[in-house]
Motif scaffolding. Structure first.
Motif, PDB file in Angstrom:
ATOM      1  N   ASP A 272       4.003  -2.123  -4.377  1.00 37.24           N
ATOM      2  CA  ASP A 272       4.197  -2.766  -3.447  1.00 37.24           C
ATOM      3  C   ASP A 272       2.562  -2.273  -2.534  1.00 37.24           C
ATOM      4  O   ASP A 272       2.529  -2.423  -1.458  1.00 37.24           O
ATOM      5  CB  ASP A 272       5.233  -2.521  -2.501  1.00 37.24           C
ATOM      6  N   THR A 273       1.807  -1.714  -3.593  1.00 38.45           N
ATOM      7  CA  THR A 273       0.336  -0.610  -2.711  1.00 38.45           C
ATOM      8  C   THR A 273      -1.102  -1.702  -3.858  1.00 38.45           C
ATOM      9  O   THR A 273      -0.706  -2.037  -4.395  1.00 38.45           O
ATOM     10  CB  THR A 273       0.456   0.532  -3.080  1.00 38.45           C
ATOM     11  N   GLU A 274      -1.440  -1.339  -3.200  1.00 38.15           N
ATOM     12  CA  GLU A 274      -3.095  -1.377  -4.300  1.00 38.15           C
ATOM     13  C   GLU A 274      -3.258  -0.563  -4.307  1.00 38.15           C
ATOM     14  O   GLU A 274      -3.145   0.794  -4.153  1.00 38.15           O
ATOM     15  CB  GLU A 274      -3.614  -1.828  -2.885  1.00 38.15           C
ATOM     16  N   ILE A 289      -3.971   3.314 -13.453  1.00 40.06           N
ATOM     17  CA  ILE A 289      -4.017   3.350 -12.039  1.00 40.06           C
ATOM     18  C   ILE A 289      -4.080   4.082 -11.571  1.00 40.06           C
ATOM     19  O   ILE A 289      -3.339   5.153 -11.622  1.00 40.06           O
ATOM     20  CB  ILE A 289      -3.763   2.495 -12.168  1.00 40.06           C
ATOM     21  N   ALA A 290      -5.050   3.624 -10.719  1.00 42.14           N
ATOM     22  CA  ALA A 290      -5.164   5.513  -9.357  1.00 42.14           C
ATOM     23  C   ALA A 290      -4.435   4.663  -7.491  1.00 42.14           C
ATOM     24  O   ALA A 290      -4.565   3.514  -7.231  1.00 42.14           O
ATOM     25  CB  ALA A 290      -6.594   5.482  -9.054  1.00 42.14           C
ATOM     26  N   TYR A 291      -3.227   5.659  -7.827  1.00 41.58           N
ATOM     27  CA  TYR A 291      -2.669   5.177  -6.906  1.00 41.58           C
ATOM     28  C   TYR A 291      -3.324   5.266  -5.180  1.00 41.58           C
ATOM     29  O   TYR A 291      -3.908   6.765  -5.446  1.00 41.58           O
ATOM     30  CB  TYR A 291      -1.010   5.760  -6.747  1.00 41.58           C
ATOM     31  N   PRO A 292      -2.982   4.906  -4.090  1.00 46.66           N
ATOM     32  CA  PRO A 292      -3.867   5.927  -2.554  1.00 46.66           C
ATOM     33  C   PRO A 292      -3.047   7.580  -3.093  1.00 46.66           C
ATOM     34  O   PRO A 292      -4.058   7.950  -2.276  1.00 46.66           O
ATOM     35  CB  PRO A 292      -2.677   5.446  -1.255  1.00 46.66           C
ATOM     36  N   ASN A 293      -2.157   8.684  -3.200  1.00 49.58           N
ATOM     37  CA  ASN A 293      -2.838   9.749  -3.529  1.00 49.58           C
ATOM     38  C   ASN A 293      -3.766  10.378  -4.392  1.00 49.58           C
ATOM     39  O   ASN A 293      -3.980  11.573  -3.918  1.00 49.58           O
ATOM     40  CB  ASN A 293      -1.088  10.084  -3.754  1.00 49.58           C
TER      41      ASN A 293
END
Length: 389
Positions: A272-274, A289-293
């Protein structure tokens, strides 16, 4: 070496006019003393603080020579990550389990994240730098390359001295003024320092609990999202539109899945995130894949290669396998990278400084030119691209 935080560029600076950089070092120091007194510090305190400050030419030499950041991701990870560092990380995790549990419950930051910084910055506290911190900060404030970044840290150190937590004669650290096991600047210590061991002081050089909790608080202040992922290794289909990759572009996990991107092991961390798809050495090398953090890492260090390596090492310390290196195409030497950056500039691209380092701006420009020339737009510059440009 952690790059500079901008937190104190405005909040700690005295309200008087800035001391001008450059010129005679003694005159510059006198102007800083006057500035401190005008800002309300006791004259005697200021005199004691600046009494033995000296310009350090070794600091300037270190500032000009950061060639390690020219290494590509695979070489850089092999340079920094060893089985010994992994084993020591596991030992430190067990030894300081109680403090890591406090950090996880208070800030929602996994221990692997902090262990990776602890390892890279000071090898788990074993070498914290032997530069006199005040000399380093004043030298870099006097130098006209980045005075606006370093100058506020001198006054932050003065505030720490006033509080009894800094000694201008004996406090040492990295060449750029960072102090302690996780290398925090004086301004960061004032803002985020935590007395985790309850002795009434924030001792980042000698107290692992203080250092780890302070580092966690700083990451949290930078916007770390509690209990959320930061990086995940994936595999990418051969026919994918590579122009959508890069840390400056984000799509939902569902979108990436629809394009055929799949986790190398396990399941998706957060649907559920970009997130961004990163190919540090092109479409034939590792993929993440790099998440917001992941973006928060750049508040700690602005080097793309360092950030990606630190995030990947955090995963390794949490039990992930070694990434699939693949068979990347040949990259560019430092001299070739400078040549490429000049060519990109001539075509109107903003690559920042021509420094031979494949940073974010250079990657974006490379990807645009690859797309224009009909090459795989994976942001990895090759000799073939350089020749075409």
């Amino acid at each position: 070496m952690r790059f500079l935080s901008l937190v104190f560029a405005t909040t700690l600076a005295p309200l008087t006019a800035f001391a001008q950089c450059g010129g005679n070092f003694s005159s510059f120091t006198e102007s800083m003393k006057n500035e401190a007194v005008n800002a309300g510090y006791e004259p005697a305190l200021v005199r004691r603080f600046f009494a033995n400050v000296r310009q350090d030419p070794k600091v300037l030499k270190a500032d000009r020579a950061q060639g390690v950041f020219q290494k590509p991701f695979i070489d850089f990870t092999r340079h920094l990550i060893s089985q010994n560092r992994i084993n020591r990380g596991q030992t430190m995790s067990q030894k300081y389990d109680a403090i890591f549990r406090r950090i996880e419950s208070t800030y929602g930051i996994d221990r692997g994240v902090l262990l990776a910084f602890w390892a890279f910055e000071t090898d788990y506290g074993s070498f914290q730098g032997d530069f006199n911190t005040l000399n380093a900060l004043v030298t870099l404030a006097h130098d006209c390359r980045r005075p606006d970044l370093f100058r506020p840290q001198v006054f932050a150190a003065l505030e720490l001295y006033k509080n009894g937590d800094f000694d201008p004669n004996t406090t040492t650290g990295a060449w750029a003024g960072e102090i302690g096991m996780v290398q925090m600047l004086p301004g960061d210590i004032l803002e985020n320092g935590v007395d985790a061991d309850g002795d009434g002081h924030v001792r980042l050089k000698t107290s692992a609990p203080d250092a780890l909790m302070s580092g966690a608080k700083m990451l949290s202040s930078f916007g770390w999202k509690a209990s959320e992922p930061w990086l995940q290794e994936v595999t990418v289909p051969a026919n994918m539109d590579l122009s959508k990759t890069g840390s400056n572009q984000k799509l939902s996990i569902n979108d990436w899945q629809a394009m055929g991107v799949v986790p190398r092991s396990g399941t998706w961390e957060a649907r559920d995130t970009e997130a961004s798809l990163i190919l540090p050495q092109g479409h034939k090398g590792p993929a993440f894949i790099a998440y917001p953090n992941f973006d928060v890492y750049f508040e700690w260090n602005q080097s793309f290669t360092y950030v990606l390596t630190a995030a990947y090492f955090a995963n390794r310390l949490e039990g992930d396998p070694v990434y699939q290196a693949g068979n990347p195409e040949q990259g560019l030497s430092g001299a070739q990278m400078k040549q490429l950056q000049k060519a990109l500039q001539s075509k109107g691209h903003d690559v920042g400084k021509v420094d031979g380092i494949l940073g974010a701006k250079t990657r974006i420009a490379v990807q645009k030119e690859q797309k224009r020339l009909g090459l795989p737009a994976d942001a990895w510059p090759t000799p073939a691209l350089l020749q075409k440009l």
